[in-house]
Design a protein around this motif. Structure first.
Motif, PDB file in Angstrom:
ATOM      1  N   ARG A 205       0.831  -1.197   0.000  1.00 36.06           N
ATOM      2  CA  ARG A 205       0.000   0.000   0.000  1.00 36.06           C
ATOM      3  C   ARG A 205       0.872   1.256   0.000  1.00 36.06           C
ATOM      4  O   ARG A 205       1.861   1.346   0.725  1.00 36.06           O
ATOM      5  CB  ARG A 205      -0.913   0.004   1.223  1.00 36.06           C
ATOM      6  N   TRP A 206       0.482   2.229  -0.801  1.00 41.72           N
ATOM      7  CA  TRP A 206       1.175   3.503  -0.921  1.00 41.72           C
ATOM      8  C   TRP A 206       0.289   4.645  -0.435  1.00 41.72           C
ATOM      9  O   TRP A 206      -0.930   4.604  -0.612  1.00 41.72           O
ATOM     10  CB  TRP A 206       1.528   3.790  -2.383  1.00 41.72           C
ATOM     11  N   LEU A 207       0.929   5.646   0.131  1.00 42.48           N
ATOM     12  CA  LEU A 207       0.287   6.912   0.450  1.00 42.48           C
ATOM     13  C   LEU A 207       0.966   8.006  -0.362  1.00 42.48           C
ATOM     14  O   LEU A 207       2.201   8.126  -0.343  1.00 42.48           O
ATOM     15  CB  LEU A 207       0.423   7.237   1.948  1.00 42.48           C
ATOM     16  N   ILE A 208       0.183   8.785  -1.089  1.00 44.32           N
ATOM     17  CA  ILE A 208       0.671   9.994  -1.743  1.00 44.32           C
ATOM     18  C   ILE A 208      -0.028  11.169  -1.075  1.00 44.32           C
ATOM     19  O   ILE A 208      -1.247  11.161  -0.920  1.00 44.32           O
ATOM     20  CB  ILE A 208       0.383   9.997  -3.255  1.00 44.32           C
ATOM     21  N   ALA A 209       0.744  12.174  -0.644  1.00 48.13           N
ATOM     22  CA  ALA A 209       0.155  13.266   0.108  1.00 48.13           C
ATOM     23  C   ALA A 209       0.762  14.605  -0.297  1.00 48.13           C
ATOM     24  O   ALA A 209       1.941  14.680  -0.657  1.00 48.13           O
ATOM     25  CB  ALA A 209       0.346  13.036   1.615  1.00 48.13           C
ATOM     26  N   LEU A 210      -0.059  15.638  -0.206  1.00 46.65           N
ATOM     27  CA  LEU A 210       0.354  16.995  -0.533  1.00 46.65           C
ATOM     28  C   LEU A 210       0.124  17.864   0.701  1.00 46.65           C
ATOM     29  O   LEU A 210      -0.989  17.900   1.245  1.00 46.65           O
ATOM     30  CB  LEU A 210      -0.462  17.527  -1.710  1.00 46.65           C
ATOM     31  N   PHE A 211       1.176  18.548   1.148  1.00 46.33           N
ATOM     32  CA  PHE A 211       1.117  19.403   2.332  1.00 46.33           C
ATOM     33  C   PHE A 211       1.501  20.835   1.952  1.00 46.33           C
ATOM     34  O   PHE A 211       2.214  21.058   0.983  1.00 46.33           O
ATOM     35  CB  PHE A 211       2.099  18.903   3.394  1.00 46.33           C
ATOM     36  N   ARG A 212       1.032  21.774   2.774  1.00 47.98           N
ATOM     37  CA  ARG A 212       1.404  23.171   2.596  1.00 47.98           C
ATOM     38  C   ARG A 212       2.051  23.700   3.870  1.00 47.98           C
ATOM     39  O   ARG A 212       1.590  23.386   4.972  1.00 47.98           O
ATOM     40  CB  ARG A 212       0.203  24.048   2.230  1.00 47.98           C
ATOM     41  N   LYS A 213       3.107  24.491   3.706  1.00 48.11           N
ATOM     42  CA  LYS A 213       3.797  25.108   4.854  1.00 48.11           C
ATOM     43  C   LYS A 213       3.121  26.427   5.211  1.00 48.11           C
ATOM     44  O   LYS A 213       3.169  27.393   4.444  1.00 48.11           O
ATOM     45  CB  LYS A 213       5.263  25.348   4.516  1.00 48.11           C
ATOM     46  N   GLY A 214       2.506  26.478   6.361  1.00 52.22           N
ATOM     47  CA  GLY A 214       1.897  27.716   6.830  1.00 52.22           C
ATOM     48  C   GLY A 214       0.809  28.195   5.897  1.00 52.22           C
ATOM     49  O   GLY A 214       0.233  27.442   5.107  1.00 52.22           O
TER      50      GLY A 214
END
Length: 217
Positions: A205-214
């Protein structure tokens, strides 16, 4: 990654005792890897890259860690982003040079990352960073992002560590992470989850994630 039936695009991230054989494995498979991961028009655009494009500043600068053959960088550049292509394996640098693309060798654990960037991309590569080292890599990536910058990456979901054997007998170190631990670790660094997707691959299983700084500027 394809060489050991894992995933799509990216070389080795850094040099250390447990992933030295991982890097060696990618040194020997760049052409085969590039062929098996080449974009297929009938497959359409990758949702993760589409989400990154929507979240990134138009014309922004990106650092790509584990650029591999460079297919993702091609897609992003065609849509107006500026990509600094990097990889730990020289074979991928040579492959990209043969395509008229410039990529730099980068050890994500020890080398300066530069920046600040509007985004950092690390797809199908950070699973090779040792468990005790990955939090420091996340912190380095966070420092390399401008406020409002985005971080797109993938990781193998699960518990523990494993070694996978490639088609040529090379050993590939892989760390598995629970989704909750990854989200919590990045939240502690001030990165907020924007989007995520989990899927089953042939190897797990894979997780792909997008995050933003502040907050975005």
């Amino acid at each position: 990654m394809t060489e050991q039936d894992t995933a799509k695009d990216g070389g080795a991230a850094g040099r250390s005792a447990s992933n030295a054989s991982t890097l060696a494995g990618y040194e020997g498979c760049a052409d085969d890897y590039a062929q098996t991961t080449a974009p297929k028009p009938e497959a359409g655009d990758q949702p993760a890259l589409v989400e990154l494009l929507k979240a990134a500043s138009p014309g922004g600068s990106l650092l790509e860690i584990g650029s591999g053959p460079g297919w993702d960088a091609d897609w992003l550049e065609e849509r107006g982003l500026i990509v600094r292509r990097t990889d730990g394996a020289e074979s991928f640098l040579h492959f990209q040079a043969s395509r008229g693309r410039h990529a730099e060798q980068l050890d994500v654990i020890n080398d300066p990352l530069g920046g600040p960037y509007d985004g950092v991309v690390a797809l199908y590569v950070l699973q090779h960073v040792e468990r005790e080292t990955l939090p420091a890599v996340f912190a380095r990536v966070t420092r390399a992002l401008r406020d409002g910058g985005v971080f797109l990456f993938s990781i193998r979901e699960g518990e523990g560590d494993t070694v996978e054997i490639g088609s040529k007998g090379n050993e590939y170190y892989v760390a598995l992470w629970p989704r909750s631990e990854i989200v919590a670790a990045l939240a502690a660094l001030g990165l907020d989850l924007l989007w995520s997707h989990s899927f089953e691959g042939s190897e797990g299983r894979w997780l792909i994630a997008l995050f933003r700084k502040g907050a975005p500027e």
